[in-house]
Design a protein around this motif. Structure first.
Motif, PDB file in Angstrom:
ATOM      1  N   TYR A 119     -82.173  25.492  34.546  1.00  0.00           N
ATOM      2  CA  TYR A 119     -81.415  26.661  34.101  1.00  0.00           C
ATOM      3  C   TYR A 119     -82.349  27.654  33.403  1.00  0.00           C
ATOM      4  O   TYR A 119     -83.408  27.276  32.902  1.00  0.00           O
ATOM      5  N   THR A 150     -81.619  23.333  42.027  1.00  0.00           N
ATOM      6  CA  THR A 150     -81.146  21.966  41.844  1.00  0.00           C
ATOM      7  C   THR A 150     -81.907  21.043  42.773  1.00  0.00           C
ATOM      8  O   THR A 150     -82.456  21.463  43.788  1.00  0.00           O
ATOM      9  N   ARG A 175     -79.018  15.752  35.382  1.00  0.00           N
ATOM     10  CA  ARG A 175     -78.207  16.330  36.453  1.00  0.00           C
ATOM     11  C   ARG A 175     -79.035  16.818  37.628  1.00  0.00           C
ATOM     12  O   ARG A 175     -78.488  17.118  38.688  1.00  0.00           O
ATOM     13  N   ASP A 197     -74.196  18.995  44.132  1.00  0.00           N
ATOM     14  CA  ASP A 197     -73.031  19.869  44.222  1.00  0.00           C
ATOM     15  C   ASP A 197     -73.317  21.112  43.394  1.00  0.00           C
ATOM     16  O   ASP A 197     -74.131  21.088  42.477  1.00  0.00           O
ATOM     17  N   ASN A 198     -72.657  22.205  43.712  1.00  0.00           N
ATOM     18  CA  ASN A 198     -72.899  23.459  42.987  1.00  0.00           C
ATOM     19  C   ASN A 198     -72.835  23.223  41.480  1.00  0.00           C
ATOM     20  O   ASN A 198     -71.825  22.745  40.954  1.00  0.00           O
ATOM     21  N   ILE A 199     -73.922  23.540  40.814  1.00  0.00           N
ATOM     22  CA  ILE A 199     -73.984  23.395  39.362  1.00  0.00           C
ATOM     23  C   ILE A 199     -74.022  24.791  38.778  1.00  0.00           C
ATOM     24  O   ILE A 199     -74.981  25.542  39.003  1.00  0.00           O
ATOM     25  N   GLU A 200     -73.003  25.137  38.076  1.00  0.00           N
ATOM     26  CA  GLU A 200     -72.857  26.512  37.576  1.00  0.00           C
ATOM     27  C   GLU A 200     -74.043  26.897  36.694  1.00  0.00           C
ATOM     28  O   GLU A 200     -74.433  26.178  35.780  1.00  0.00           O
ATOM     29  N   GLY A 201     -74.631  28.052  37.008  1.00  0.00           N
ATOM     30  CA  GLY A 201     -75.714  28.598  36.205  1.00  0.00           C
ATOM     31  C   GLY A 201     -77.095  28.081  36.544  1.00  0.00           C
ATOM     32  O   GLY A 201     -78.090  28.564  36.001  1.00  0.00           O
TER      33      GLY A 201
END
Length: 218
Positions: free
Chosen positions: A216, A117, A212, A109-113
């Motif tokens: 990053y 992924t 996760r 799922d969209n992982i901020e920053g």
């Protein structure tokens, strides 16, 4: 019949982990033989380069066993080898599997920053400098504490896991070589990203989150 199967199970189970070693054991001798054949075919003017022999099929090589070779055989094989060499070069930058299919399977799922992924394949967090390694010719680039970023890894890449702080791959899943080896060496791994080698660049400082499945900017 049962006793024979039982015997085979007992005997071959012991070499299960060494199958790649035994499968590859003859390769150096075969390569040496083919290189020598390639040199002879080059000297006879049948192919342009000794390594062009690798673009010929075994049946085509066997067709030259009669000497002198059939008329026009050299011209025919030279054309075949050159055509296949050009085709291989045209496909060198194209993946075997459409990256979009990998993303459907592996994207979290969209992982901020997150820069990229994938599948969280080995737990842990590591910070380091990205080194893109596409094949064995680039193994020397990796230094202790670097982040190994590769299209995939195989057993030949295992020594790099002693040096890398983490590994990120374009392909693979929880049972891929990169995932299993990273867990054995206790370093974080994110696999099946689909595009890590394109998004990440040599020299970037990144943080790899093996919990996760995300990478990053550090």
């Amino acid at each position: 019949m049962f006793l024979r199967i039982l015997y085979n199970a007992r005997e071959f189970h012991r070499i299960r982990e060494d199958t790649r070693f035994y499968a590859m054991k003859l390769v150096p001798a075969l390569k040496k033989a083919f290189v020598r054949m390639g040199e002879r075919l080059r000297d006879e003017g049948i192919i342009d380069d000794s390594l062009d022999i690798y673009y010929l099929k075994l049946d085509e090589i066997k067709s030259i066993q009669r000497w002198p070779p059939p008329e026009n055989m050299g011209a025919d094989l030279r054309a075949v080898a050159l055509a296949r060499k050009r085709k291989m070069k045209s496909l060198s930058s194209k993946p075997f599997v459409d990256p979009r299919l990998l993303l459907v399977i592996s994207r979290r799922d969209n992982i901020e920053g997150a820069l990229v992924t994938g599948i969280p394949a080995s737990p842990g967090i590591a910070v380091g400098t990205v080194k893109i390694v596409r094949d064995a010719s680039e193994f020397h680039k990796l230094r202790h504490g670097d982040i190994l970023v590769a299209p995939f890894t195989t057993p030949a890449w295992t020594p790099l896991f002693r040096v890398a702080a983490a590994v990120v791959t374009d392909t693979g899943g929880p049972l891929s070589h990169a995932a299993l080896t990273a867990r054995e060496y206790g370093i974080p791994a994110v696999v099946g990203t689909g595009l890590a080698t394109k998004v990440l660049k040599d020299g970037m400082r990144v943080r790899v989150d093996g919990y996760r499945g995300a990478v990053y900017k550090a």
